[in-house]
Design an enzyme around this catalytic site. Structure first.
Site, PDB file in Angstrom:
ATOM      1  N   SER A 189       0.836  -1.195   0.000  1.00 18.62           N
ATOM      2  CA  SER A 189       0.000   0.000   0.000  1.00 18.62           C
ATOM      3  C   SER A 189       0.869   1.241   0.000  1.00 18.62           C
ATOM      4  O   SER A 189       2.009   1.214   0.471  1.00 18.62           O
ATOM      5  CB  SER A 189      -0.903   0.018   1.238  1.00 18.62           C
ATOM      6  OG  SER A 189      -0.157   0.367   2.395  1.00 18.62           O
ATOM      7  N   ASP A 190       0.332   2.322  -0.547  1.00 17.30           N
ATOM      8  CA  ASP A 190       0.933   3.615  -0.252  1.00 17.30           C
ATOM      9  C   ASP A 190       0.723   3.855   1.238  1.00 17.30           C
ATOM     10  O   ASP A 190      -0.151   3.262   1.874  1.00 17.30           O
ATOM     11  CB  ASP A 190       0.285   4.719  -1.093  1.00 17.30           C
ATOM     12  CG  ASP A 190       1.193   5.935  -1.246  1.00 17.30           C
ATOM     13  OD1 ASP A 190       2.139   6.078  -0.439  1.00 17.30           O
ATOM     14  OD2 ASP A 190       0.956   6.753  -2.148  1.00 17.30           O
ATOM     15  N   TRP A 191       1.506   4.759   1.805  1.00 13.96           N
ATOM     16  CA  TRP A 191       1.506   4.947   3.254  1.00 13.96           C
ATOM     17  C   TRP A 191       0.157   5.523   3.706  1.00 13.96           C
ATOM     18  O   TRP A 191      -0.158   6.670   3.438  1.00 13.96           O
ATOM     19  CB  TRP A 191       2.655   5.854   3.649  1.00 13.96           C
ATOM     20  CG  TRP A 191       3.942   5.141   3.970  1.00 13.96           C
ATOM     21  CD1 TRP A 191       4.709   5.340   5.071  1.00 13.96           C
ATOM     22  CD2 TRP A 191       4.613   4.124   3.225  1.00 13.96           C
ATOM     23  NE1 TRP A 191       5.808   4.513   5.068  1.00 13.96           N
ATOM     24  CE2 TRP A 191       5.773   3.752   3.940  1.00 13.96           C
ATOM     25  CE3 TRP A 191       4.329   3.463   2.030  1.00 13.96           C
ATOM     26  CZ2 TRP A 191       6.649   2.762   3.502  1.00 13.96           C
ATOM     27  CZ3 TRP A 191       5.210   2.486   1.579  1.00 13.96           C
ATOM     28  CH2 TRP A 191       6.350   2.143   2.304  1.00 13.96           C
ATOM     29  N   GLY A 192      -0.654   4.671   4.378  1.00  9.11           N
ATOM     30  CA  GLY A 192      -1.961   5.107   4.849  1.00  9.11           C
ATOM     31  C   GLY A 192      -3.085   4.888   3.864  1.00  9.11           C
ATOM     32  O   GLY A 192      -4.173   5.448   4.026  1.00  9.11           O
ATOM     33  N   ALA A 193      -2.867   4.068   2.838  1.00 12.53           N
ATOM     34  CA  ALA A 193      -3.887   3.880   1.798  1.00 12.53           C
ATOM     35  C   ALA A 193      -4.915   2.804   2.145  1.00 12.53           C
ATOM     36  O   ALA A 193      -5.945   2.715   1.494  1.00 12.53           O
ATOM     37  CB  ALA A 193      -3.219   3.519   0.465  1.00 12.53           C
TER      38      ALA A 193
END
Length: 788
Positions: free
Chosen positions: A228-232
């Site tokens: 994931s992208d950070w916090g996605a």
């Protein structure tokens, strides 16, 4: 034993708890290992134009590393070999810092010049973006370091980036927004791929099975991990089932526990957890042979200078350059002393060294007078500094003005509101030109800017964001030590209103509709007949090239065959140089399928000495003539004549020849003109109607998801402020200084984007107050305050 078999064997020895633990990171930058099975934790870190191994929360607190030119610049090199070399160099720096995976490159398409992260992306064209991305990935991974190709998919704006719903028809998605990822995956076999924050047609990318499994794995044969992208991550259990292997950042075990709970309750088949764990273990095993080694910072700086030279684009030259013959000069602009050389946000690098134009001119023996002309934070003209600059310019043989976009004008986290440069810069150019017409402007920017001031300069060199050696590269070009050879990887319009996506950028509410369809960049400008300021593929040289003798291996071919195309390129001048020969395909004369006027299908960079000639070769296959047939759900060719065009920009086609390509799969194109008229007859200023957009989507246009309904973990800060409890929570949060962050870059980025941050993502800033385990109760409390 190969890594796949070994990974499967190791996972078979794990408990469910161990397997679930692998599905999230160990910290902000590490993947967990399983010590009892000999699996170490591994380190990942930001890229993509250099190593950013962060020490703490500060964006600028990272280990020194070579800052290479950003992707907006390197794409202009059209040089696969150079991107490979750059990737390999960055990998060597990763090895020194024991980094296993570099988070990059970004191959998202430049749909609109206002996107704040355009500096981190290659091009408006998927073929060019894919080729540059693949070359970079091959270079990095050749040194035993992995990459994470990002942001998958349709992440083309920063506004509401964590929640926005990109509404795109299937054909546009396939031909424009997925094509670069497909090329990188198939050519370069990246170890990892990063999903985007946004929703795609109503489904968050982090839990979108159609993207992460059906297309990526089943169609393209991707065999790496998806992180994931950070916090996605929104719904972790749904993400595991969809094919999202790894959640980042780590440090919060709540979602690991949700995976275990879902398996034990029968809501999630354990086979999906096994698949995620096996792929993560395979990645760890791939990194075990990586040897730590030192790199030579001076050698890498020299490489960064070569890359910057190849990536700089000379767009105007009325005989002023090269300027080595001039005896007196003025160097004007604060950027000459404090260069703008990289973007802001997660890719910000602490350079090992930094060239400045002032120092480089001095080292070259140039006699000059310097004046700053503007302050680094000046938006409006600074009269005393402009007066000083005009005085310095008087009587000089040449004036170099360093101008462009300051850091705060473009960044990750927010989009620009317009394409204007600060008036402090444009007014300086105008006023200086009034006292001395021999003005050369050197532009530093991460994307397109308005150039209404163009007439005040005799020469313009676009350096984009040239990295730590960009200033030295610019001076080399200005003085004629090297010959400029870069070509624009994006169209520069006369005005923002000419960009077709402006009618739907950045969208309304939480939806952004990609109504322009295939008409992105030069595809629109060339099809609609809109004149750009500078076309895609354009760039000047200090020499002249002639392209002749176009040859095709066949005048008729089947769509499962191959055609070889070649031409001669001759350097007609008296200095050595490089030409970028571009091959475009124009569609068959058919009204059944709407197509852009031309599309880039090949390019080659050829270096020639004065008077030298070389033959340049291209190969075209069926896919180069195909469109994505949404009825048949496959790529198919419409039988007919296609025009092969060879030139040095999308608007400068020097040679043409026709080839007949025959469809062999029996699928016939369906004429949809009666429903999709605007897509067949593209005209400037004519909007796509609701009926036409619904017809191309194949379903009703989705309604805006932002409403007065109950709060959820996806409700943004701006929405929370509509209730008393939300205002209390957020004002207290901001009052406590949590938003300000440890440095100016961090603060500026988050100030711009904080109001659009969903509740689920605030934990990245304050994991204590907004831990995932606390969110359900927090949402309930907020809803009670609204009587819901």
């Amino acid at each position: 034993m190969n890594t796949k078999i070994r990974a499967k064997d190791l996972v078979a020895q794990m408990t469910l708890e161990e397997k679930a633990s692998l599905c999230s990171g160990g910290s902000a930058w590490t993947l967990k290992g399983i010590e009892r099975l000999g699996l170490p934790e591994i380190f990942v870190t930001d890229g993509p134009h250099g190593l950013r191994k962060q020490k703490g929360m500060s964006l600028s607190d990272s280990v020194p590393a070579t800052c290479f030119p950003t992707a907006c610049a390197t794409a202009c090199s059209f040089d696969r070999g150079l991107l490979f070399e750059m990737g390999a160099a960055i990998a060597d720096e990763c090895r020194q810092e024991d980094v296993a995976v570099l988070l990059g490159p970004g191959v998202n398409i430049k749909r609109n010049p206002l996107c704040g992260r355009n500096f981190e992306y290659f091009s408006e064209d998927p073929m060019l973006a894919g080729e540059m991305g693949a070359a970079f990935v091959k270079g990095v991974q050749s040194r035993g370091v992995g990459v994470s190709v990002k942001h998958f998919a349709a992440n083309n704006q920063e506004t509401r980036r964590l929640t926005v719903n990109s509404v795109i028809d299937e054909r546009t998605l396939r031909e424009i927004y997925l094509a670069a990822f497909e090329r990188v995956v198939k050519q370069a076999k990246p170890w990892t791929l990063m999903c985007a924050y946004n929703q795609l047609n109503g489904e968050f990318c982090s839990e979108n099975k159609y993207l992460l499994t059906d297309i990526l794995r089943d169609e393209w044969d991707f065999d790496g991990i998806v992180m994931s992208d950070w916090g996605a991550v929104v719904d972790r259990v749904k993400g595991v089932e969809a094919g999202l292997d790894l959640e980042m950042p780590g440090g919060d075990t709540w979602n690991d526990e949700q995976i275990i709970l879902a398996v034990n309750e029968g809501r999630l088949d354990e086979k999906y957890v096994n698949l995620c764990a096996e792929r993560i273990v395979e990645l760890i095993l791939r990194t075990l042979d990586r040897v730590k080694e030192d790199y030579d910072a001076e050698v890498h700086h020299a490489l960064a200078r070569r890359v910057a030279i190849a990536s700089s684009v000379l767009v105007k030259n009325e005989g002023l350059l090269p300027s080595s013959i001039f005896k007196t000069a003025a160097v004007i602009g604060a950027f000459a002393e404090t260069p703008r050389y990289q973007g802001s946000g997660s890719s910000r690098i602490s350079p090992t060294m930094l060239d400045t134009a002032k120092r480089e001119f001095t080292k070259a023996g140039v006699k000059f007078v310097y004046a700053p002309g503007y302050g680094l934070d000046d938006a409006e003209p600074n009269e005393p500094l402009i007066a000083e600059a005009c005085e310095a310019a008087k009587g000089k043989d040449i004036v170099y003005i360093f101008a462009g976009l300051p850091d705060k004008f473009e960044s990750e986290g927010f989009d620009r509101e317009d394409i204007m440069m600060p008036r402090a810069h444009t007014e300086l150019i105008r006023r200086v030109s009034e006292v001395n017409p021999n003005v050369a402007v050197i532009l530093s920017c991460g994307s397109v800017v308005d150039m209404s001031w163009e007439g005040y300069a005799k020469a313009i060199l676009i350096s984009y964001l040239g990295g730590q050696a960009g200033a030295g590269a610019a001076v080399d070009i200005l003085l004629g030590r090297v010959n400029p050879c870069g070509k624009l990887a994006e169209t520069w319009p006369y005005k923002l209103e000419d960009v077709p996506s402006m009618a739907n950028f950045p969208g309304t509410g939480n939806n952004v509709e990609y109504r322009e369809g295939l008409n992105v960049g030069y595809r629109y400008f060339d099809t609609a007949g809109v004149e750009p300021r500078y076309p895609f593929g354009y760039g000047l040289s200090y020499t002249k090239f002639e392209i002749t003798d176009l040859l095709l291996s066949a005048r008729r071919a089947a769509d499962d065959g191959e055609i070889t195309v070649s031409c001669m390129v001759t350097n007609m001048g008296n200095i050595a140089g490089a030409e970028i020969v571009q091959l475009y395909v124009s569609p068959a004369a058919s009204d059944k399928v709407y197509r852009p006027a031309k599309e880039l299908k090949g390019f080659e960079k050829v270096r020639l000495n004065p008077g030298e000639s070389k033959r340049v070769w291209f190969k075209l296959g069926g896919r180069d003539f195909a469109y994505y047939n949404t009825d048949a759900k496959k790529w198919t060719v419409d039988s007919g004549n296609y025009i092969i065009g060879i030139g040095n920009s999308s608007r400068d086609i020097r040679l043409q020849s026709a080839v007949y390509v025959l469809n062999t799969d029996g699928i016939k194109a369906q004429d949809k003109r009666n429903k999709l008229g605007c897509y067949y007859d593209v005209k400037p200023g004519v909007p796509v109607s609701d009926a036409e957009f619904e017809a191309v989507l194949g379903h009703p246009i989705p309604t805006d998801s932002v409403s007065d309904g109950p709060f959820t973990i996806n409700s943004c800060v701006g929405e929370l402020l509509t209730c008393e409890e939300g205002r209390k929570l957020m004002s207290k949060y901001m009052k406590d200084g949590k938003l300000s962050g440890p440095d100016e870059d961090f603060t500026h980025m988050f100030e711009k984007s904080f109001m659009e941050m969903p509740l689920r993502s605030i934990g990245m800033i304050d994991p204590e107050v907004f831990a995932k385990a606390k969110l359900p109760a927090l949402v309930e409390r907020l809803n009670k305050s609204r009587g819901l």
